[in-house]
Scaffold this motif. Structure first.
Motif, PDB file in Angstrom:
ATOM      1  N   MET A 290      21.146  65.851  54.805  1.00 43.46           N
ATOM      2  CA  MET A 290      20.322  64.693  55.138  1.00 43.46           C
ATOM      3  C   MET A 290      20.087  63.811  53.912  1.00 43.46           C
ATOM      4  SD  MET A 290      17.675  66.749  57.595  1.00 43.46           S
ATOM      5  CE  MET A 290      16.519  65.427  57.914  1.00 43.46           C
TER       6      MET A 290
ATOM      7  N   GLN B   3      19.543  60.224  55.224  1.00 44.87           N
ATOM      8  CA  GLN B   3      18.562  60.389  56.296  1.00 44.87           C
ATOM      9  C   GLN B   3      17.207  60.778  55.722  1.00 44.87           C
ATOM     10  OE1 GLN B   3      20.036  62.660  59.820  1.00 44.87           O
ATOM     11  NE2 GLN B   3      21.959  62.753  58.683  1.00 44.87           N
TER      12      GLN B   3
ATOM     13  N   ARG C 242       9.176  62.282  58.521  1.00 40.64           N
ATOM     14  CA  ARG C 242      10.055  62.955  59.475  1.00 40.64           C
ATOM     15  C   ARG C 242       9.312  64.051  60.220  1.00 40.64           C
ATOM     16  NH1 ARG C 242      15.483  62.423  60.119  1.00 40.64           N
ATOM     17  NH2 ARG C 242      16.488  64.064  61.326  1.00 40.64           N
TER      18      ARG C 242
END
Length: 223
Positions: free
Chosen positions: A23, A28, A48
């Motif tokens: 990620m 991300q 997140r």
């Protein structure tokens, strides 16, 4: 900017450290590479985590088992538990349910002693959840992944002479936070959840695909 380790980020997000690194490299998650290691933005992890759990409180072990059983057997759930399935896509659902399961990694010279006392899961049980037989080849793993069978967790650790080893594990043990495993074998939805946290991209993809398929079928038939 404040940072956390990849291990802490993985624990909070319910994924593997390898997934956190993936990620980071794919942007991300925000972070910073220092020599060979990564530091993860604490704010990015907070955001997140908030998104993953924005539709309710963290899922407790008993609730996770109820949802897993319902997805596996296509049975009804009460309203609050229905919402867990309705409002989360596969990745969020896997993370939410996976938070109730502890995962520990071990080295051993006698893996066969562990193998005979495991309900296999994740990459060792992909044949239960894939559509095509060839897709299960990824499950022929060198590592053993499973829940204790026929003996308590600590008894299994002693019996198989397991030694904690996060770097080169041979046996990966799973257990619910309350250490209850009520099934005679690992239900398909739990196999999918555990596969979805794998560091092997093909295994992870198979887990997420299977979980989304079970979720969509359950929603179509029972809501």
């Amino acid at each position: 900017m404040q940072f956390v380790t990849t291990e802490e980020a993985a624990r909070r997000l319910g994924v593997s450290t390898r997934r956190v690194v993936d990620m980071l490299t794919s942007k991300q998650l925000a972070g910073q590479k220092v020599h060979r290691s990564w530091l993860v933005s604490a704010a990015a992890v907070d955001e997140r985590e908030r998104l993953q759990h924005s539709h309710g409180r963290p899922v407790k072990a008993a609730t996770a088992r109820a949802v897993i059983g319902a997805l596996s057997e296509r049975t009804a759930l009460p309203g609050r538990q229905q919402a867990i399935v309705r409002h989360r896509a596969a990745e969020q659902l896997a993370a939410a349910l996976g938070r109730s399961v502890r995962v520990e990694r071990f080295a051993t010279r006698s893996p066969e002693l562990a193998a005979e006392h495991l309900h296999f899961t994740g990459e060792n049980a992909l044949a239960q959840i894939v559509d095509h037989a060839g897709d299960a080849l990824a499950g022929q793993a060198w590592q053993l992944h499973g829940y204790p069978k026929g003996m308590a967790y600590e008894e299994l650790v002693d019996h198989a002479m397991l030694v904690r080893d996060d770097e080169n594990p041979r046996v990966v043990l799973y257990r619910f936070e309350d250490e209850i495993f009520p099934w005679d074998s690992t239900p398909p939805a739990l196999v999918a959840v555990d596969a979805a946290r794998s560091e092997v991209s093909r295994v992870r993809a198979a887990g997420l695909e299977a979980l989304e398929r079970m979720r969509s079928r359950w929603l179509a038939e029972l809501t």
